[in-house]
Motif scaffolding. Sequence first.
Motif, PDB file in Angstrom:
ATOM      1  N   VAL A  38       0.748  -1.258   0.102  1.00  0.00           N
ATOM      2  CA  VAL A  38      -0.038  -0.106  -0.051  1.00  0.00           C
ATOM      3  C   VAL A  38       0.873   1.367  -0.091  1.00  0.00           C
ATOM      4  O   VAL A  38       1.809   1.403   0.920  1.00  0.00           O
ATOM      5  CB  VAL A  38      -1.139  -0.049   1.418  1.00  0.00           C
ATOM      6  N   PRO A  39       0.530   2.385  -0.741  1.00  0.00           N
ATOM      7  CA  PRO A  39       1.569   3.460  -1.048  1.00  0.00           C
ATOM      8  C   PRO A  39       1.119   4.370   0.160  1.00  0.00           C
ATOM      9  O   PRO A  39       0.741   5.527   0.068  1.00  0.00           O
ATOM     10  CB  PRO A  39       1.095   3.879  -2.183  1.00  0.00           C
ATOM     11  N   VAL A  40       1.548   4.069   1.493  1.00  0.00           N
ATOM     12  CA  VAL A  40       1.412   4.829   2.769  1.00  0.00           C
ATOM     13  C   VAL A  40       1.992   5.934   2.575  1.00  0.00           C
ATOM     14  O   VAL A  40       1.742   7.046   3.264  1.00  0.00           O
ATOM     15  CB  VAL A  40       1.913   3.978   3.828  1.00  0.00           C
ATOM     16  N   GLU A  41       3.184   6.107   1.940  1.00  0.00           N
ATOM     17  CA  GLU A  41       3.911   7.209   1.739  1.00  0.00           C
ATOM     18  C   GLU A  41       3.103   8.683   1.190  1.00  0.00           C
ATOM     19  O   GLU A  41       3.518   9.944   1.400  1.00  0.00           O
ATOM     20  CB  GLU A  41       5.299   7.119   1.037  1.00  0.00           C
ATOM     21  N   LEU A  42       2.031   8.372   0.394  1.00  0.00           N
ATOM     22  CA  LEU A  42       1.164   9.377  -0.025  1.00  0.00           C
ATOM     23  C   LEU A  42       0.677  10.201   1.173  1.00  0.00           C
ATOM     24  O   LEU A  42       0.310  11.331   1.166  1.00  0.00           O
ATOM     25  CB  LEU A  42       0.174   8.943  -0.881  1.00  0.00           C
ATOM     26  N   GLY A  79      -8.487   6.039   4.506  1.00  0.00           N
ATOM     27  CA  GLY A  79      -9.406   5.873   3.410  1.00  0.00           C
ATOM     28  C   GLY A  79      -9.089   6.510   2.141  1.00  0.00           C
ATOM     29  O   GLY A  79      -9.232   5.964   1.215  1.00  0.00           O
ATOM     30  N   LEU A  80      -8.129   7.498   2.239  1.00  0.00           N
ATOM     31  CA  LEU A  80      -7.591   8.228   0.824  1.00  0.00           C
ATOM     32  C   LEU A  80      -6.698   7.104   0.286  1.00  0.00           C
ATOM     33  O   LEU A  80      -6.638   7.266  -0.957  1.00  0.00           O
ATOM     34  CB  LEU A  80      -6.835   9.340   1.376  1.00  0.00           C
ATOM     35  N   ILE A  81      -6.478   6.112   0.891  1.00  0.00           N
ATOM     36  CA  ILE A  81      -5.258   4.871   0.179  1.00  0.00           C
ATOM     37  C   ILE A  81      -6.112   3.858   0.110  1.00  0.00           C
ATOM     38  O   ILE A  81      -5.381   2.649   0.158  1.00  0.00           O
ATOM     39  CB  ILE A  81      -3.816   5.007   0.767  1.00  0.00           C
ATOM     40  N   GLY A  82      -7.396   3.740   0.419  1.00  0.00           N
ATOM     41  CA  GLY A  82      -8.061   2.514   0.143  1.00  0.00           C
ATOM     42  C   GLY A  82      -7.731   1.578   1.275  1.00  0.00           C
ATOM     43  O   GLY A  82      -8.337   0.435   1.507  1.00  0.00           O
ATOM     44  N   VAL A  83      -7.606   2.047   2.485  1.00  0.00           N
ATOM     45  CA  VAL A  83      -7.380   1.162   3.660  1.00  0.00           C
ATOM     46  C   VAL A  83      -8.647   1.252   4.529  1.00  0.00           C
ATOM     47  O   VAL A  83      -8.862   2.563   5.212  1.00  0.00           O
ATOM     48  CB  VAL A  83      -6.100   1.407   4.379  1.00  0.00           C
ATOM     49  N   ARG A 197      -7.507  -3.172   7.629  1.00  0.00           N
ATOM     50  CA  ARG A 197      -7.588  -4.359   6.894  1.00  0.00           C
ATOM     51  C   ARG A 197      -6.860  -4.139   5.576  1.00  0.00           C
ATOM     52  O   ARG A 197      -6.707  -3.040   4.977  1.00  0.00           O
ATOM     53  CB  ARG A 197      -9.274  -4.138   6.212  1.00  0.00           C
ATOM     54  N   ARG A 198      -6.343  -5.260   5.075  1.00  0.00           N
ATOM     55  CA  ARG A 198      -5.778  -5.133   3.542  1.00  0.00           C
ATOM     56  C   ARG A 198      -6.710  -4.687   2.356  1.00  0.00           C
ATOM     57  O   ARG A 198      -7.897  -5.331   2.462  1.00  0.00           O
ATOM     58  CB  ARG A 198      -4.911  -6.573   3.216  1.00  0.00           C
ATOM     59  N   PRO A 199      -6.403  -3.695   1.603  1.00  0.00           N
ATOM     60  CA  PRO A 199      -7.244  -3.380   0.536  1.00  0.00           C
ATOM     61  C   PRO A 199      -7.368  -4.554  -0.267  1.00  0.00           C
ATOM     62  O   PRO A 199      -6.544  -5.369  -0.705  1.00  0.00           O
ATOM     63  CB  PRO A 199      -6.468  -2.132  -0.320  1.00  0.00           C
ATOM     64  N   GLU A 200      -8.686  -4.679  -0.982  1.00  0.00           N
ATOM     65  CA  GLU A 200      -8.958  -5.626  -1.843  1.00  0.00           C
ATOM     66  C   GLU A 200      -8.555  -5.369  -3.177  1.00  0.00           C
ATOM     67  O   GLU A 200      -8.116  -6.306  -4.034  1.00  0.00           O
ATOM     68  CB  GLU A 200     -10.564  -5.689  -1.701  1.00  0.00           C
ATOM     69  N   ASP A 203      -5.978  -0.132  -6.877  1.00  0.00           N
ATOM     70  CA  ASP A 203      -6.432   1.035  -7.451  1.00  0.00           C
ATOM     71  C   ASP A 203      -7.186   1.802  -6.784  1.00  0.00           C
ATOM     72  O   ASP A 203      -8.224   2.714  -7.184  1.00  0.00           O
ATOM     73  CB  ASP A 203      -6.873   0.668  -8.826  1.00  0.00           C
ATOM     74  N   SER A 204      -7.324   1.920  -5.383  1.00  0.00           N
ATOM     75  CA  SER A 204      -8.439   2.399  -4.659  1.00  0.00           C
ATOM     76  C   SER A 204      -7.657   3.500  -4.072  1.00  0.00           C
ATOM     77  O   SER A 204      -8.284   4.272  -2.935  1.00  0.00           O
ATOM     78  CB  SER A 204      -9.023   1.338  -3.545  1.00  0.00           C
ATOM     79  N   VAL A 205      -6.664   4.298  -4.467  1.00  0.00           N
ATOM     80  CA  VAL A 205      -5.971   5.385  -4.009  1.00  0.00           C
ATOM     81  C   VAL A 205      -6.696   6.772  -4.452  1.00  0.00           C
ATOM     82  O   VAL A 205      -6.844   6.736  -5.686  1.00  0.00           O
ATOM     83  CB  VAL A 205      -4.732   5.366  -4.034  1.00  0.00           C
ATOM     84  N   ASP A 206      -7.156   7.620  -3.586  1.00  0.00           N
ATOM     85  CA  ASP A 206      -7.829   8.739  -4.044  1.00  0.00           C
ATOM     86  C   ASP A 206      -6.745   9.674  -4.303  1.00  0.00           C
ATOM     87  O   ASP A 206      -6.579  10.815  -3.387  1.00  0.00           O
ATOM     88  CB  ASP A 206      -8.813   9.274  -3.243  1.00  0.00           C
ATOM     89  N   LYS A 207      -5.927   9.725  -5.278  1.00  0.00           N
ATOM     90  CA  LYS A 207      -4.733  10.779  -5.399  1.00  0.00           C
ATOM     91  C   LYS A 207      -5.308  12.213  -5.586  1.00  0.00           C
ATOM     92  O   LYS A 207      -4.633  13.145  -5.053  1.00  0.00           O
ATOM     93  CB  LYS A 207      -3.948  10.241  -6.287  1.00  0.00           C
ATOM     94  N   LYS A 208      -6.304  12.458  -6.351  1.00  0.00           N
ATOM     95  CA  LYS A 208      -6.821  13.793  -6.438  1.00  0.00           C
ATOM     96  C   LYS A 208      -7.003  14.429  -4.879  1.00  0.00           C
ATOM     97  O   LYS A 208      -6.526  15.509  -4.830  1.00  0.00           O
ATOM     98  CB  LYS A 208      -8.005  13.714  -7.290  1.00  0.00           C
ATOM     99  N   GLN A 209      -7.604  13.833  -4.104  1.00  0.00           N
ATOM    100  CA  GLN A 209      -7.942  14.367  -2.874  1.00  0.00           C
ATOM    101  C   GLN A 209      -6.609  14.618  -2.135  1.00  0.00           C
ATOM    102  O   GLN A 209      -6.551  15.740  -1.305  1.00  0.00           O
ATOM    103  CB  GLN A 209      -8.737  13.287  -2.058  1.00  0.00           C
ATOM    104  N   ILE A 210      -5.946  13.745  -2.324  1.00  0.00           N
ATOM    105  CA  ILE A 210      -4.384  13.741  -1.350  1.00  0.00           C
ATOM    106  C   ILE A 210      -3.759  15.006  -1.971  1.00  0.00           C
ATOM    107  O   ILE A 210      -3.301  15.707  -1.345  1.00  0.00           O
ATOM    108  CB  ILE A 210      -3.861  12.355  -1.638  1.00  0.00           C
TER     109      ILE A 210
END
Length: 343
Positions: A38-42, A79-83, A197-200, A203-210
Amino acid sequence: MAETEQAQTLVKERQRYEEGFLDCRNVQVSIALQKWGVPVELLYYNAWESTSSIYEHLYVNKKLPWLYESPCLVPSELGLIGVAYDEVQYATYEDADTILQDVDYSEQAAFLWIVCGESPYVKPGFYGHPESVHSVWVQGLSTSSLDSELDNCTAGAGYWVRDTYPEFEGFVPETDFRRMVDSPYVHLEDRQVFLVRRPERNDSVDKKQIMERFLERQRGLHDDAAFFDMICRTVNQPEPEFFPEWKELYDCHSHAFKFLAGSRYAYSCFAESLVSSEYPWVQLLRDIARRADKLKNVFLMAAQSGRVDGQVVHRMCAELHRLEQEWFVSGHVELGREAQLQR
């Protein structure tokens, strides 16, 4: 082989710097998410902290370093990185045990607050505040097939635990874990199992919002030379400032530079997620982090010896501040432009 060793070295370096900036819970959550890819660094978009904020926390309010309320990696932003996550309250050890029995450790990471002084794997005196609460990562039960080492465990009922301060990964018997969890020092508001929880999907990252949140925060970033001037002033005075003893002052200086180093390194991980590690301003942030880390070590040694070379400190602080200013002029602006493009 060389590339693998270099990658492992960078992972260890990153964790070491994160431990100087994030609290113990977020260090463990970050490691869990990294293991899942998961790209937590975002979520490190707000890791850059001003030296004035560090100064106010440590020197004005005289609060403990790990009580700094950084906005970085707060649960509400996972939630922004789908977690997805849950915070499950419990009152007693039996309640906590029931919750942990139901965890799917292949798809979830579980974290609890425990009291430092009851950790069986910690040497006496390791923690300066043994009654403080500390986070541990529960990775499985003694009956799980999580790891071959766990399978071979014959110690009876208990938990497979990972800690990052000190570094520990192993079996903790139920009797010890009960004392860790059920201590009166673990207050009611801290008695909760934090489940991630591990994301299913990947591609569930909300990069625009970040990016939007990053750009909003970036507009308010500012700093000056006051912190570095204070450091240089206090090491050249006949009597310690802020604290009655030189050791306390040097300890505080070391914490300040440890925090500064961790902040800049974590921020470089966010910058790298937008571009690559080869960009000069990513390397500039890491150069700043490493130089701050050297100053941390200078003051750690000073706390032991009771003395420090004021001229050396002045020279190191001047160079560190120069690099910070260089970052603001170049990297700060360029990172903003890149975020605009990726929004």
